[in-house]
Write an enzyme that holds these catalytic residues in place. Sequence first.
Site, PDB file in Angstrom:
ATOM      1  N   GLY A  19       0.832  -1.210   0.000  1.00  0.00           N
ATOM      2  CA  GLY A  19       0.000   0.000   0.000  1.00  0.00           C
ATOM      3  C   GLY A  19       0.863   1.256   0.000  1.00  0.00           C
ATOM      4  O   GLY A  19       0.480   2.273   0.574  1.00  0.00           O
ATOM      5  N   ARG A  31       0.628   5.765  -1.823  1.00  0.00           N
ATOM      6  CA  ARG A  31       0.151   7.084  -1.370  1.00  0.00           C
ATOM      7  C   ARG A  31       0.011   7.046   0.153  1.00  0.00           C
ATOM      8  O   ARG A  31       0.207   6.008   0.801  1.00  0.00           O
ATOM      9  CB  ARG A  31      -1.187   7.429  -2.025  1.00  0.00           C
ATOM     10  CG  ARG A  31      -2.311   6.532  -1.570  1.00  0.00           C
ATOM     11  CD  ARG A  31      -3.641   6.861  -2.203  1.00  0.00           C
ATOM     12  NE  ARG A  31      -4.690   6.135  -1.508  1.00  0.00           N
ATOM     13  CZ  ARG A  31      -5.914   5.983  -1.950  1.00  0.00           C
ATOM     14  NH1 ARG A  31      -6.260   6.520  -3.099  1.00  0.00           N
ATOM     15  NH2 ARG A  31      -6.806   5.310  -1.253  1.00  0.00           N
ATOM     16  N   ASP A  50      -2.320  -7.656  -5.248  1.00  0.00           N
ATOM     17  CA  ASP A  50      -3.472  -7.667  -4.352  1.00  0.00           C
ATOM     18  C   ASP A  50      -3.056  -8.522  -3.167  1.00  0.00           C
ATOM     19  O   ASP A  50      -2.968  -9.751  -3.282  1.00  0.00           O
ATOM     20  CB  ASP A  50      -4.688  -8.265  -5.059  1.00  0.00           C
ATOM     21  CG  ASP A  50      -5.889  -8.388  -4.132  1.00  0.00           C
ATOM     22  OD1 ASP A  50      -5.759  -8.030  -2.938  1.00  0.00           O
ATOM     23  OD2 ASP A  50      -6.937  -8.855  -4.587  1.00  0.00           O
ATOM     24  N   VAL A  51      -2.776  -7.866  -2.041  1.00  0.00           N
ATOM     25  CA  VAL A  51      -2.227  -8.618  -0.901  1.00  0.00           C
ATOM     26  C   VAL A  51      -3.192  -9.674  -0.362  1.00  0.00           C
ATOM     27  O   VAL A  51      -2.774 -10.605   0.312  1.00  0.00           O
ATOM     28  CB  VAL A  51      -1.780  -7.688   0.262  1.00  0.00           C
ATOM     29  CG1 VAL A  51      -0.582  -6.849  -0.141  1.00  0.00           C
ATOM     30  CG2 VAL A  51      -2.926  -6.837   0.778  1.00  0.00           C
ATOM     31  N   ASN A 110       1.227  -2.369   5.332  1.00  0.00           N
ATOM     32  CA  ASN A 110       0.514  -1.093   5.460  1.00  0.00           C
ATOM     33  C   ASN A 110      -0.784  -1.055   4.647  1.00  0.00           C
ATOM     34  O   ASN A 110      -1.671  -0.252   4.959  1.00  0.00           O
ATOM     35  CB  ASN A 110       1.466   0.030   5.008  1.00  0.00           C
ATOM     36  CG  ASN A 110       0.754   1.337   4.759  1.00  0.00           C
ATOM     37  OD1 ASN A 110       0.467   2.084   5.694  1.00  0.00           O
ATOM     38  ND2 ASN A 110       0.422   1.627   3.500  1.00  0.00           N
ATOM     39  N   SER A 158      -4.260   0.128  14.154  1.00  0.00           N
ATOM     40  CA  SER A 158      -5.008   1.389  14.256  1.00  0.00           C
ATOM     41  C   SER A 158      -5.554   1.542  15.667  1.00  0.00           C
ATOM     42  O   SER A 158      -5.805   0.550  16.359  1.00  0.00           O
ATOM     43  CB  SER A 158      -6.186   1.376  13.280  1.00  0.00           C
ATOM     44  OG  SER A 158      -7.089   2.415  13.579  1.00  0.00           O
ATOM     45  N   TYR A 200     -13.423  -3.248  10.219  1.00  0.00           N
ATOM     46  CA  TYR A 200     -12.089  -2.622  10.272  1.00  0.00           C
ATOM     47  C   TYR A 200     -11.452  -2.801  11.656  1.00  0.00           C
ATOM     48  O   TYR A 200     -10.273  -3.172  11.763  1.00  0.00           O
ATOM     49  CB  TYR A 200     -12.231  -1.136   9.939  1.00  0.00           C
ATOM     50  CG  TYR A 200     -10.935  -0.359   9.876  1.00  0.00           C
ATOM     51  CD1 TYR A 200     -10.115  -0.420   8.754  1.00  0.00           C
ATOM     52  CD2 TYR A 200     -10.541   0.465  10.935  1.00  0.00           C
ATOM     53  CE1 TYR A 200      -8.926   0.310   8.693  1.00  0.00           C
ATOM     54  CE2 TYR A 200      -9.361   1.204  10.877  1.00  0.00           C
ATOM     55  CZ  TYR A 200      -8.560   1.123   9.743  1.00  0.00           C
ATOM     56  OH  TYR A 200      -7.390   1.850   9.696  1.00  0.00           O
ATOM     57  N   ALA A 240     -12.061  -5.095  13.864  1.00  0.00           N
ATOM     58  CA  ALA A 240     -11.691  -6.507  14.050  1.00  0.00           C
ATOM     59  C   ALA A 240     -10.405  -6.828  13.291  1.00  0.00           C
ATOM     60  O   ALA A 240      -9.528  -7.526  13.805  1.00  0.00           O
ATOM     61  CB  ALA A 240     -12.822  -7.415  13.583  1.00  0.00           C
ATOM     62  N   LYS A 260      -7.982  -4.795  12.528  1.00  0.00           N
ATOM     63  CA  LYS A 260      -6.825  -4.126  13.132  1.00  0.00           C
ATOM     64  C   LYS A 260      -6.477  -4.723  14.498  1.00  0.00           C
ATOM     65  O   LYS A 260      -5.313  -4.750  14.894  1.00  0.00           O
ATOM     66  CB  LYS A 260      -7.085  -2.615  13.238  1.00  0.00           C
ATOM     67  CG  LYS A 260      -7.207  -1.932  11.880  1.00  0.00           C
ATOM     68  CD  LYS A 260      -5.907  -2.031  11.089  1.00  0.00           C
ATOM     69  CE  LYS A 260      -5.959  -1.329   9.757  1.00  0.00           C
ATOM     70  NZ  LYS A 260      -4.672  -1.395   9.032  1.00  0.00           N
TER      71      LYS A 260
HETATM   72  P1  NAD Z   1      -4.667   5.116   1.806  1.00  0.00           P
HETATM   73  O1  NAD Z   1      -6.004   4.686   1.311  1.00  0.00           O
HETATM   74  O2  NAD Z   1      -4.147   6.445   1.394  1.00  0.00           O
HETATM   75  O3  NAD Z   1      -3.566   4.017   1.425  1.00  0.00           O
HETATM   76  C1  NAD Z   1      -3.835   2.647   1.431  1.00  0.00           C
HETATM   77  C2  NAD Z   1      -3.103   2.013   0.263  1.00  0.00           C
HETATM   78  O4  NAD Z   1      -3.371   0.595   0.296  1.00  0.00           O
HETATM   79  C3  NAD Z   1      -3.607   2.531  -1.101  1.00  0.00           C
HETATM   80  O5  NAD Z   1      -2.504   2.936  -1.901  1.00  0.00           O
HETATM   81  C4  NAD Z   1      -4.328   1.323  -1.698  1.00  0.00           C
HETATM   82  O6  NAD Z   1      -4.266   1.260  -3.112  1.00  0.00           O
HETATM   83  C5  NAD Z   1      -3.559   0.166  -1.047  1.00  0.00           C
HETATM   84  N1  NAD Z   1      -4.345  -1.079  -1.085  1.00  0.00           N
HETATM   85  C6  NAD Z   1      -5.658  -1.230  -0.807  1.00  0.00           C
HETATM   86  N2  NAD Z   1      -6.018  -2.496  -1.007  1.00  0.00           N
HETATM   87  C7  NAD Z   1      -4.933  -3.171  -1.418  1.00  0.00           C
HETATM   88  C8  NAD Z   1      -4.675  -4.516  -1.781  1.00  0.00           C
HETATM   89  N3  NAD Z   1      -5.655  -5.435  -1.773  1.00  0.00           N
HETATM   90  N4  NAD Z   1      -3.413  -4.870  -2.134  1.00  0.00           N
HETATM   91  C9  NAD Z   1      -2.440  -3.948  -2.167  1.00  0.00           C
HETATM   92  N5  NAD Z   1      -2.620  -2.660  -1.838  1.00  0.00           N
HETATM   93  C10 NAD Z   1      -3.846  -2.278  -1.466  1.00  0.00           C
HETATM   94  O7  NAD Z   1      -4.755   5.020   3.381  1.00  0.00           O
HETATM   95  P2  NAD Z   1      -3.743   5.425   4.571  1.00  0.00           P
HETATM   96  O8  NAD Z   1      -4.475   6.305   5.476  1.00  0.00           O
HETATM   97  O9  NAD Z   1      -2.416   5.839   4.041  1.00  0.00           O
HETATM   98  O10 NAD Z   1      -3.631   4.007   5.310  1.00  0.00           O
HETATM   99  C11 NAD Z   1      -2.449   3.244   5.390  1.00  0.00           C
HETATM  100  C12 NAD Z   1      -2.600   2.258   6.542  1.00  0.00           C
HETATM  101  O11 NAD Z   1      -2.712   2.977   7.769  1.00  0.00           O
HETATM  102  C13 NAD Z   1      -3.855   1.384   6.451  1.00  0.00           C
HETATM  103  O12 NAD Z   1      -3.560   0.078   6.892  1.00  0.00           O
HETATM  104  C14 NAD Z   1      -4.806   2.057   7.411  1.00  0.00           C
HETATM  105  O13 NAD Z   1      -5.768   1.162   7.910  1.00  0.00           O
HETATM  106  C15 NAD Z   1      -3.839   2.527   8.481  1.00  0.00           C
HETATM  107  N6  NAD Z   1      -4.346   3.596   9.327  1.00  0.00           N
HETATM  108  C16 NAD Z   1      -4.680   4.799   8.793  1.00  0.00           C
HETATM  109  C17 NAD Z   1      -5.148   5.797   9.631  1.00  0.00           C
HETATM  110  C18 NAD Z   1      -5.527   7.155   9.118  1.00  0.00           C
HETATM  111  O14 NAD Z   1      -6.064   7.947   9.911  1.00  0.00           O
HETATM  112  N7  NAD Z   1      -5.275   7.484   7.886  1.00  0.00           N
HETATM  113  C19 NAD Z   1      -5.291   5.548  10.993  1.00  0.00           C
HETATM  114  C20 NAD Z   1      -4.955   4.316  11.501  1.00  0.00           C
HETATM  115  C21 NAD Z   1      -4.471   3.335  10.651  1.00  0.00           C
END
Ligand code: NAD
Length: 252
Positions: free
Chosen positions: A16, A19, A67-68, A94, A146, A159, A161, A163
């Site tokens: 991931g 971005r 696709d993980v 991630n 998270s 979500y 569950a 995390k």
């Molecule tokens: P984001 O949506 O910007 O990035 C997530 C990335 O994961 C994207 O680039 C997406 O294309 C990729 N992705 C989705 N499904 C996929 C798959 N099946 N295989 C490969 N890649 C895949 O979100 P983010 O906020 O940068 O989140 C990153 C991580 O941090 C996530 O695990 C999210 O749950 C966690 N997180 C985010 C926050 C927040 O507030 N943003 C808080 C706690 C945890």
Amino acid sequence: MDNFMILDGRVAVVTGGRRGIGLAIAELLTRRGANIMIGDRTIDESIKTAQIVAAECGCRVEAMQVDVSDFSSANALIEAAMDAFGRVDILVNNAGVTRDTLIMRMTEEDWDFVLDINLKGAWNCCKAVVRPMMKQRYGRIVNISSVSGLAGQAGQTNYSASKAGLVGLTKALAREVASRGITVNAVAPGFVPTALTNDLPQELKDGMMKLIPLGRWGQPEEVAAAVCFLASEEAAYITGQVLSVDGGMMMM
Ligand code: NAD
């Protein structure tokens, strides 16, 4: 101290990483000297910035569409990193998604979609990377959990569950691989403005802000700093831990 958190010669796989938080992690790890393989469902121009940073630091950032949630795809990602760089020292799980709604409205498909990517996806990548890490007798795995996995969030049974499941996965795997020089930890971010959180209702954001002692949202770079530390040599004696990066939200 000059060499603190230097990752020269290390190879990291960041899922991931196209971005948001994943891109910030890839950029910081490469600034510290690591070569990176990004695996993302979508690969686009945005990883160019990480490639430019890498080139300035004498490193490389490669990217692969994966696709993980599919084991063969996750395995291909680890194999691609091995082929490109000869080893994998660091895995950052991630990749993550949300499909928020109250349980009354949540479909089985909403549940499976989120669990398959967030939890099974991390397990798939861990399973694929453990063998080469064991052979090397070195590894750092960091799972992005998270605050929702620690405290639970209404509208996020799937979500939360997934995390919380990552915390169990982190601790169980940490025990399995500790004797091989591999550490497994989790980072639990609070609220970070990214594409994932853009669409949350304003009232929910306002309510959350009141729970943050530091009084502001986190930044992707602040999550990346915690990941970088746990991925470094200096964190060798830390395993099975969950590090909250949440402005004090989950302080206990
Ligand atoms: P984001 O949506 O910007 O990035 C997530 C990335 O994961 C994207 O680039 C997406 O294309 C990729 N992705 C989705 N499904 C996929 C798959 N099946 N295989 C490969 N890649 C895949 O979100 P983010 O906020 O940068 O989140 C990153 C991580 O941090 C996530 O695990 C999210 O749950 C966690 N997180 C985010 C926050 C927040 O507030 N943003 C808080 C706690 C945890």
